[in-house]
Write a protein that holds these residues in place. Structure first.
Motif, PDB file in Angstrom:
ATOM      1  N   ASP A  49      -3.254  -3.195  -2.380  1.00  0.00           N
ATOM      2  CA  ASP A  49      -3.879  -2.122  -2.713  1.00  0.00           C
ATOM      3  C   ASP A  49      -3.916  -2.357  -4.355  1.00  0.00           C
ATOM      4  O   ASP A  49      -2.766  -2.817  -5.069  1.00  0.00           O
ATOM      5  CB  ASP A  49      -3.180  -0.615  -2.509  1.00  0.00           C
ATOM      6  N   LYS A  96     -12.098   1.031   0.434  1.00  0.00           N
ATOM      7  CA  LYS A  96     -11.620   2.219   1.615  1.00  0.00           C
ATOM      8  C   LYS A  96     -12.756   3.171   1.716  1.00  0.00           C
ATOM      9  O   LYS A  96     -13.453   3.692   0.888  1.00  0.00           O
ATOM     10  CB  LYS A  96     -10.138   2.634   0.956  1.00  0.00           C
ATOM     11  N   GLU A 141       0.797  -1.282  -0.077  1.00  0.00           N
ATOM     12  CA  GLU A 141      -0.182  -0.048  -0.122  1.00  0.00           C
ATOM     13  C   GLU A 141       0.942   1.202  -0.041  1.00  0.00           C
ATOM     14  O   GLU A 141       1.819   1.216   0.916  1.00  0.00           O
ATOM     15  CB  GLU A 141      -0.655  -0.158   1.135  1.00  0.00           C
ATOM     16  N   THR A 148      -7.490  -4.284  -1.197  1.00  0.00           N
ATOM     17  CA  THR A 148      -7.871  -3.090  -0.542  1.00  0.00           C
ATOM     18  C   THR A 148      -7.785  -1.654  -1.594  1.00  0.00           C
ATOM     19  O   THR A 148      -6.853  -1.479  -2.178  1.00  0.00           O
ATOM     20  CB  THR A 148      -7.106  -2.510   0.870  1.00  0.00           C
ATOM     21  N   THR A 149      -9.105  -1.114  -1.615  1.00  0.00           N
ATOM     22  CA  THR A 149      -8.998  -0.322  -2.923  1.00  0.00           C
ATOM     23  C   THR A 149     -10.149   0.745  -2.771  1.00  0.00           C
ATOM     24  O   THR A 149     -11.216   0.633  -2.086  1.00  0.00           O
ATOM     25  CB  THR A 149      -9.242  -1.013  -4.099  1.00  0.00           C
ATOM     26  N   SER A 150     -10.122   1.916  -3.246  1.00  0.00           N
ATOM     27  CA  SER A 150     -11.141   2.844  -3.312  1.00  0.00           C
ATOM     28  C   SER A 150     -11.958   2.597  -4.796  1.00  0.00           C
ATOM     29  O   SER A 150     -12.844   3.482  -4.965  1.00  0.00           O
ATOM     30  CB  SER A 150     -10.606   4.274  -3.314  1.00  0.00           C
ATOM     31  N   ALA A 165      -3.489   4.811   4.963  1.00  0.00           N
ATOM     32  CA  ALA A 165      -4.047   3.228   4.615  1.00  0.00           C
ATOM     33  C   ALA A 165      -3.279   2.215   5.218  1.00  0.00           C
ATOM     34  O   ALA A 165      -3.870   1.214   5.586  1.00  0.00           O
ATOM     35  CB  ALA A 165      -4.254   3.150   3.028  1.00  0.00           C
ATOM     36  N   GLN A 166      -2.073   2.145   4.985  1.00  0.00           N
ATOM     37  CA  GLN A 166      -0.955   1.389   5.913  1.00  0.00           C
ATOM     38  C   GLN A 166      -1.246   0.996   7.322  1.00  0.00           C
ATOM     39  O   GLN A 166      -1.717   0.281   7.683  1.00  0.00           O
ATOM     40  CB  GLN A 166       0.312   1.756   5.532  1.00  0.00           C
TER      41      GLN A 166
END
Length: 235
Positions: free
Chosen positions: A54, A99, A8, A78-80, A13-14
């Motif tokens: 990510d 996210k 990431e 994990t993403t937007s 976010a980390q």
């Protein structure tokens, strides 16, 4: 203990994933990386069981990075960007977290990993699949195919023909990549060009196997494995 890493590029976010992991207390974090190439060495040394990855990374997407790995670990994305969800399921994906990732949502993923027995034990036995299907990309579409519907898979250089009871779907993928995706125990490779569903075998005779009326050859290098399956020696 299950060993995991975070890939990431955003510090916030980390920190969120690290905090959630610490709170959950059931996985061991062995590394945090800002880009995919930095993490590749640890992954290729087989020091990683699970990646929190990510999708949007500097210089390379998480999806393209997974395509460079010979035998990628299990993955939690994990993403937007929810639009990548379908494409991500061509890989060994446990979950897809949007996210900002809440702890409640994160803990459900951890429960799926631990209580769902994706990892049988710390000793490193085979990881069973929880999914019953796969998404296959063909003609700019993603087709949902249940593993139980697959009769056999035919290899043609860098393309595969997936034969089901109703359709034949052609996709740009190699046999080795497909072997890594299929659930162990349900499929067996019988030839350099064929993977078959064990449950769809009608009969085996000589150097051939009858797959629901279609005769396929058993390659010399694969015959011993096939005989082990027939005699019950295969696990």
């Amino acid at each position: 203990m299950i060993r995991c890493i975070i890939i990431e590029d955003e510090r916030l976010a980390q920190d969120v994933i690290k905090s959630h992991l610490e709170k959950a207390g059931r996985l061991t974090l062995v590394g945090v990386y800002r880009n995919a190439p930095e993490a590749k060495e640890a992954i290729e040394k087989d020091e990683v069981d699970l990646i929190f990855l990510d999708i949007q990374l500097p210089g390379m997407t998480g999806l393209n990075f997974l395509r460079t790995l010979t035998n990628p670990p299990l993955v939690v994305f994990t993403t937007s960007y929810p639009e990548y969800a379908l494409e991500s399921y061509e890989f060994n994906v446990i979950d897809y977290l949007l996210k900002p990732v809440s702890y409640e949502r994160f803990s459900k993923t951890i429960d799926k990993i631990i209580d769902g027995k994706i990892f049988k034990s710390p000793a490193g036995e085979t990881r069973p699949f929880l999914r019953e299907h796969i998404f296959i990309r063909s003609d700019n579409k993603f087709y949902r195919i249940r593993f139980s519907d697959i009769i056999y898979i035919e290899g043609m250089k860098d393309y595969l023909k997936i034969h089901t009871g109703e359709h034949v779907i052609i996709t740009h993928q190699t046999m080795g990549e497909m072997e890594n995706i299929l659930p162990p125990g349900q499929f067996i490779r019988i030839h350099k060009s064929y993977i078959i569903s064990v449950s769809r075998i009608k009969a085996v005779f000589g150097n051939s196997v009858d797959m629901a009326g279609t005769l396929l050859p058993i390659g010399l290098n694969y015959k011993e494995r096939m005989m082990d399956l027939i005699t019950g020696k295969s696990s």
